[in-house]
Motif scaffolding. Structure first.
Motif, mmCIF file in Angstrom:
data_model
loop_
_atom_site.group_PDB
_atom_site.id
_atom_site.type_symbol
_atom_site.label_atom_id
_atom_site.label_comp_id
_atom_site.label_asym_id
_atom_site.label_seq_id
_atom_site.Cartn_x
_atom_site.Cartn_y
_atom_site.Cartn_z
ATOM 1 N N SER A 43 -8.477 11.921 -69.109
ATOM 2 C CA SER A 43 -7.992 12.785 -68.032
ATOM 3 C C SER A 43 -8.080 14.256 -68.441
ATOM 4 O O SER A 43 -8.074 14.598 -69.624
ATOM 5 C CB SER A 43 -6.549 12.434 -67.660
ATOM 6 N N ASP A 44 -8.155 15.126 -67.439
ATOM 7 C CA ASP A 44 -8.190 16.570 -67.698
ATOM 8 C C ASP A 44 -6.922 17.037 -68.399
ATOM 9 O O ASP A 44 -6.970 17.888 -69.291
ATOM 10 C CB ASP A 44 -8.377 17.349 -66.394
ATOM 11 N N LEU A 77 8.136 16.510 -72.976
ATOM 12 C CA LEU A 77 7.748 16.213 -71.608
ATOM 13 C C LEU A 77 8.959 16.426 -70.709
ATOM 14 O O LEU A 77 10.013 15.816 -70.931
ATOM 15 C CB LEU A 77 7.262 14.762 -71.504
ATOM 16 N N PHE A 78 8.811 17.305 -69.714
ATOM 17 C CA PHE A 78 9.910 17.604 -68.807
ATOM 18 C C PHE A 78 9.701 16.935 -67.456
ATOM 19 O O PHE A 78 8.554 16.748 -67.018
ATOM 20 C CB PHE A 78 10.056 19.123 -68.641
ATOM 21 N N PRO A 79 10.787 16.562 -66.776
ATOM 22 C CA PRO A 79 10.680 15.796 -65.535
ATOM 23 C C PRO A 79 9.920 16.512 -64.421
ATOM 24 O O PRO A 79 9.349 15.863 -63.558
ATOM 25 C CB PRO A 79 12.132 15.524 -65.128
ATOM 26 N N GLU A 80 9.880 17.823 -64.425
ATOM 27 C CA GLU A 80 9.182 18.538 -63.356
ATOM 28 C C GLU A 80 7.672 18.590 -63.582
ATOM 29 O O GLU A 80 6.947 19.239 -62.836
ATOM 30 C CB GLU A 80 9.747 19.952 -63.171
ATOM 31 N N GLY A 81 7.177 17.897 -64.621
ATOM 32 C CA GLY A 81 5.747 17.833 -64.854
ATOM 33 C C GLY A 81 5.215 18.898 -65.789
ATOM 34 O O GLY A 81 4.079 19.334 -65.654
ATOM 35 N N THR A 82 6.017 19.313 -66.735
ATOM 36 C CA THR A 82 5.613 20.315 -67.710
ATOM 37 C C THR A 82 5.587 19.693 -69.100
ATOM 38 O O THR A 82 6.492 18.950 -69.469
ATOM 39 C CB THR A 82 6.599 21.514 -67.712
ATOM 40 N N LEU A 139 1.407 19.427 -65.881
ATOM 41 C CA LEU A 139 0.818 18.093 -65.925
ATOM 42 C C LEU A 139 0.526 17.537 -64.544
ATOM 43 O O LEU A 139 -0.054 16.474 -64.409
ATOM 44 C CB LEU A 139 1.746 17.132 -66.672
ATOM 45 N N LYS A 140 0.941 18.243 -63.517
ATOM 46 C CA LYS A 140 0.726 17.770 -62.142
ATOM 47 C C LYS A 140 -0.165 18.735 -61.406
ATOM 48 O O LYS A 140 -0.269 19.866 -61.686
ATOM 49 C CB LYS A 140 2.048 17.635 -61.410
#
Length: 140
Positions: A43-44, A77-82, A139-140
């Motif tokens: 994945s990217d 890894l944070f829940p908001e996608g960071t 990450l999103k």
């Protein structure tokens, strides 16, 4: 405006030898961990994280190395996608060196330039011994 403090949902902290082998291992650990966290090897997101870790780890072993001292890789890894990447070394100097236009054709010196292009934000933080260079990736 209230600042929200987020708690990581997953984390890795690993000390590695301040050698090229340690830097390669940091990149491999990152690839494996991101795959476990749902971001496959091809994945990217995984590739970007690997490039950032490779740049920071190479900088730590090349310019931040203190004989007999390891460097530390920390992934949060944070829940908001960071994803927050932290690489700490034992050398206290906070002067980070970017490649100059004259040096662009060389084989070294592009790590921090690459990090600045790939990361949403990045910086340097002091610690009791040495410094931490960190970067945050979406990450999103």
């Amino acid at each position: 405006m209230n600042a929200e403090i987020s708690t990581p949902t997953a984390e890795l902290t690993q000390r590695l030898s301040s050698t090229p082998r340690g830097a390669r291992l940091a990149r491999r650990l990152t690839a494996q961990l991101l795959a476990e966290w749902g971001h496959p090897y091809d994945s990217d997101v995984n590739a970007t994280a690997q490039h950032v870790v490779a740049g920071l780890a190479a900088n730590a072993v090349t310019h931040g190395r203190v004989p007999g001292r390891d460097f530390e890789l920390r992934l949060l890894l944070f829940p908001e996608g960071t994803l927050r990447v932290e690489v700490s070394d034992a050398r206290g100097e906070r002067q980070l060196r970017f490649v100059t236009e004259h040096e662009q054709d060389g084989e070294q010196g592009r790590g921090l330039l690459l990090v600045s292009l790939l990361a949403r934000t990045w910086g340097v933080a002091e610690r009791d011994v040495g410094k931490t260079v960190w970067a945050e990736l979406a990450l999103k």
